[in-house]
Design a protein around this motif. Structure first.
Motif, PDB file in Angstrom:
ATOM      1  N   CYS A   1       0.818  -1.220   0.000  1.00 41.12           N
ATOM      2  CA  CYS A   1       0.000   0.000   0.000  1.00 41.12           C
ATOM      3  C   CYS A   1       0.851   1.269   0.000  1.00 41.12           C
ATOM      4  N   ARG A   2       2.181   1.120   0.003  1.00 44.60           N
ATOM      5  CA  ARG A   2       3.116   2.256  -0.011  1.00 44.60           C
ATOM      6  C   ARG A   2       2.863   3.217   1.149  1.00 44.60           C
ATOM      7  N   THR A   3       2.682   2.655   2.344  1.00 46.27           N
ATOM      8  CA  THR A   3       2.370   3.461   3.523  1.00 46.27           C
ATOM      9  C   THR A   3       3.545   3.602   4.488  1.00 46.27           C
ATOM     10  N   ALA A   4       4.608   2.841   4.289  1.00 51.01           N
ATOM     11  CA  ALA A   4       5.786   2.814   5.175  1.00 51.01           C
ATOM     12  C   ALA A   4       5.481   2.131   6.504  1.00 51.01           C
ATOM     13  N   PHE A   5       4.452   1.284   6.533  1.00 50.81           N
ATOM     14  CA  PHE A   5       4.173   0.432   7.684  1.00 50.81           C
ATOM     15  C   PHE A   5       3.408  -0.794   7.199  1.00 50.81           C
ATOM     16  N   VAL A   6       3.391  -1.812   8.035  1.00 45.12           N
ATOM     17  CA  VAL A   6       2.746  -3.075   7.677  1.00 45.12           C
ATOM     18  C   VAL A   6       1.227  -2.936   7.760  1.00 45.12           C
ATOM     19  N   THR A   7       0.548  -3.427   6.730  1.00 45.84           N
ATOM     20  CA  THR A   7      -0.917  -3.491   6.725  1.00 45.84           C
ATOM     21  C   THR A   7      -1.317  -4.958   6.485  1.00 45.84           C
ATOM     22  N   LYS A   8      -2.608  -5.221   6.515  1.00 47.59           N
ATOM     23  CA  LYS A   8      -3.039  -6.607   6.280  1.00 47.59           C
ATOM     24  C   LYS A   8      -2.806  -7.029   4.832  1.00 47.59           C
ATOM     25  N   ALA A   9      -2.546  -6.091   3.946  1.00 44.86           N
ATOM     26  CA  ALA A   9      -2.256  -6.431   2.550  1.00 44.86           C
ATOM     27  C   ALA A   9      -0.766  -6.659   2.305  1.00 44.86           C
TER      28      ALA A   9
ATOM     29  N   GLU B   1      -7.162  -2.338  -3.297  1.00 41.59           N
ATOM     30  CA  GLU B   1      -7.894  -2.405  -2.029  1.00 41.59           C
ATOM     31  C   GLU B   1      -7.259  -1.593  -0.903  1.00 41.59           C
ATOM     32  N   CYS B   2      -6.142  -0.950  -1.149  1.00 40.60           N
ATOM     33  CA  CYS B   2      -5.432  -0.242  -0.081  1.00 40.60           C
ATOM     34  C   CYS B   2      -6.237   0.904   0.530  1.00 40.60           C
ATOM     35  N   HIS B   3      -6.953   1.626  -0.280  1.00 41.29           N
ATOM     36  CA  HIS B   3      -7.733   2.744   0.243  1.00 41.29           C
ATOM     37  C   HIS B   3      -8.717   2.253   1.298  1.00 41.29           C
ATOM     38  N   GLU B   4      -9.423   1.180   1.008  1.00 41.96           N
ATOM     39  CA  GLU B   4     -10.389   0.631   1.970  1.00 41.96           C
ATOM     40  C   GLU B   4      -9.698   0.055   3.201  1.00 41.96           C
ATOM     41  N   ILE B   5      -8.552  -0.563   3.001  1.00 40.90           N
ATOM     42  CA  ILE B   5      -7.789  -1.104   4.141  1.00 40.90           C
ATOM     43  C   ILE B   5      -7.400   0.029   5.087  1.00 40.90           C
ATOM     44  N   LEU B   6      -6.907   1.121   4.526  1.00 46.42           N
ATOM     45  CA  LEU B   6      -6.480   2.254   5.354  1.00 46.42           C
ATOM     46  C   LEU B   6      -7.671   2.929   6.036  1.00 46.42           C
TER      47      LEU B   6
ATOM     48  N   MET C   1      -7.993   5.636   9.276  1.00 49.77           N
ATOM     49  CA  MET C   1      -7.328   6.779   8.656  1.00 49.77           C
ATOM     50  C   MET C   1      -8.355   7.610   7.893  1.00 49.77           C
ATOM     51  N   VAL C   2      -8.317   8.889   8.107  1.00 49.72           N
ATOM     52  CA  VAL C   2      -9.198   9.805   7.371  1.00 49.72           C
ATOM     53  C   VAL C   2      -8.542  10.103   6.028  1.00 49.72           C
ATOM     54  N   PRO C   3      -9.322  10.544   5.039  1.00 51.97           N
ATOM     55  CA  PRO C   3      -8.765  10.760   3.702  1.00 51.97           C
ATOM     56  C   PRO C   3      -7.493  11.619   3.673  1.00 51.97           C
ATOM     57  N   ALA C   4      -7.386  12.620   4.522  1.00 50.17           N
ATOM     58  CA  ALA C   4      -6.195  13.480   4.514  1.00 50.17           C
ATOM     59  C   ALA C   4      -4.944  12.718   4.959  1.00 50.17           C
ATOM     60  N   MET C   5      -5.110  11.629   5.684  1.00 48.38           N
ATOM     61  CA  MET C   5      -3.967  10.844   6.179  1.00 48.38           C
ATOM     62  C   MET C   5      -3.520   9.778   5.184  1.00 48.38           C
ATOM     63  N   ILE C   6      -4.344   9.481   4.213  1.00 46.72           N
ATOM     64  CA  ILE C   6      -4.037   8.413   3.257  1.00 46.72           C
ATOM     65  C   ILE C   6      -3.088   8.967   2.200  1.00 46.72           C
ATOM     66  N   PRO C   7      -1.957   8.269   1.959  1.00 46.73           N
ATOM     67  CA  PRO C   7      -1.000   8.750   0.957  1.00 46.73           C
ATOM     68  C   PRO C   7      -1.667   8.991  -0.386  1.00 46.73           C
ATOM     69  N   THR C   8      -1.203  10.006  -1.088  1.00 52.28           N
ATOM     70  CA  THR C   8      -1.804  10.361  -2.375  1.00 52.28           C
ATOM     71  C   THR C   8      -1.608   9.263  -3.413  1.00 52.28           C
ATOM     72  N   SER C   9      -0.594   8.411  -3.228  1.00 51.23           N
ATOM     73  CA  SER C   9      -0.372   7.326  -4.188  1.00 51.23           C
ATOM     74  C   SER C   9      -1.458   6.246  -4.072  1.00 51.23           C
ATOM     75  N   VAL C  10      -2.194   6.239  -2.957  1.00 48.24           N
ATOM     76  CA  VAL C  10      -3.275   5.264  -2.769  1.00 48.24           C
ATOM     77  C   VAL C  10      -4.568   5.903  -3.251  1.00 48.24           C
ATOM     78  N   LYS C  11      -5.014   5.463  -4.373  1.00 50.50           N
ATOM     79  CA  LYS C  11      -6.186   6.081  -5.009  1.00 50.50           C
ATOM     80  C   LYS C  11      -7.480   5.509  -4.434  1.00 50.50           C
ATOM     81  N   GLU C  12      -8.451   6.409  -4.305  1.00 50.99           N
ATOM     82  CA  GLU C  12      -9.769   5.981  -3.847  1.00 50.99           C
ATOM     83  C   GLU C  12     -10.457   5.254  -4.998  1.00 50.99           C
ATOM     84  N   PRO C  13     -11.094   4.113  -4.701  1.00 50.49           N
ATOM     85  CA  PRO C  13     -11.761   3.380  -5.784  1.00 50.49           C
ATOM     86  C   PRO C  13     -12.875   4.218  -6.402  1.00 50.49           C
ATOM     87  N   SER C  14     -13.016   4.106  -7.715  1.00 49.57           N
ATOM     88  CA  SER C  14     -14.089   4.863  -8.387  1.00 49.57           C
ATOM     89  C   SER C  14     -15.428   4.215  -8.123  1.00 49.57           C
ATOM     90  N   ALA C  15     -16.406   5.067  -7.988  1.00 48.91           N
ATOM     91  CA  ALA C  15     -17.747   4.582  -7.625  1.00 48.91           C
ATOM     92  C   ALA C  15     -18.467   4.012  -8.796  1.00 48.91           C
TER      93      ALA C  15
END
Length: 173
Positions: free
Chosen positions: A41-49, A149-154, A159-173
């Motif tokens: 997820c390019r977050t600099a920490f471990v996630t479930k992904a 799936e990283c946006h949903e994981i975060l 994490m609020v949208p402002a905290m999510i790295p810009t490289s992690v794109k929100e899924p299109s609706a």
């Protein structure tokens, strides 16, 4: 009989002390252990992904505190669980030691983050720790593109949208 036992007590105490001294002076091998992961997820920490990387290369480098000269170096490779275990020779109490990422076998996950590609570790038995293993924080390589799936994981991590790295794109609706 009591006098003969009293005469043996100092001898028994001396033997016990010498055996303890011999145990304390033995040169035990220390092990440096850790894991290497792919930061999907390019977050600099471990996630479930995140997933662990087999075949990643790491190096232990110890440097002189004053001059900064390299005094000891050792390389290792992660196993199928993304784990490494390095057997270190000698005591490096007076040195600054760190584990550093060298390379990842994965073309899609081989970018490092400067400053987050290494971790310091104390390599000495003279610090009150009786365990022979020293555990290092997990180190990670960045995946070239974050998973969809990283946006949903975060968001699920609070994490609020402002905290999510810009490289992690929100899924299109």
């Amino acid at each position: 009989m009591a006098k003969s036992v009293q005469a043996l007590l100092p001898l028994i105490a001396a033997i016990g002390f010498l055996s303890f001294l011999g145990f304390a002076m033995c040169d035990e091998t220390l092990f440096i252990e850790g894991q290497v992961y792919c930061d999907t997820c390019r977050t600099a920490f471990v996630t479930k992904a995140s997933n662990l990387i087999e075949g990643a290369k790491v190096a232990l480098n110890c440097r002189d505190r004053a001059a900064g000269d390299l005094t000891y170096s050792l390389e290792g490779v992660t196993d199928s669980t993304g784990s490494y275990k390095l057997a270190v020779e000698g005591d490096h109490e007076e040195e600054i030691c760190e584990i550093k990422l060298i390379s990842s076998p994965r073309e899609d996950c081989n970018e490092t983050i400067p400053g987050l590609d290494n971790a310091r570790v104390l390599v000495t038995s003279n610090n009150g720790i009786s365990e022979l293993s020293r555990f290092v924080n997990s180190l990670g390589f960045l995946k070239k593109e974050p998973l969809p799936e990283c946006h949903e994981i975060l968001r699920g991590m609070g994490m609020v949208p402002a905290m999510i790295p810009t490289s992690v794109k929100e899924p299109s609706a």
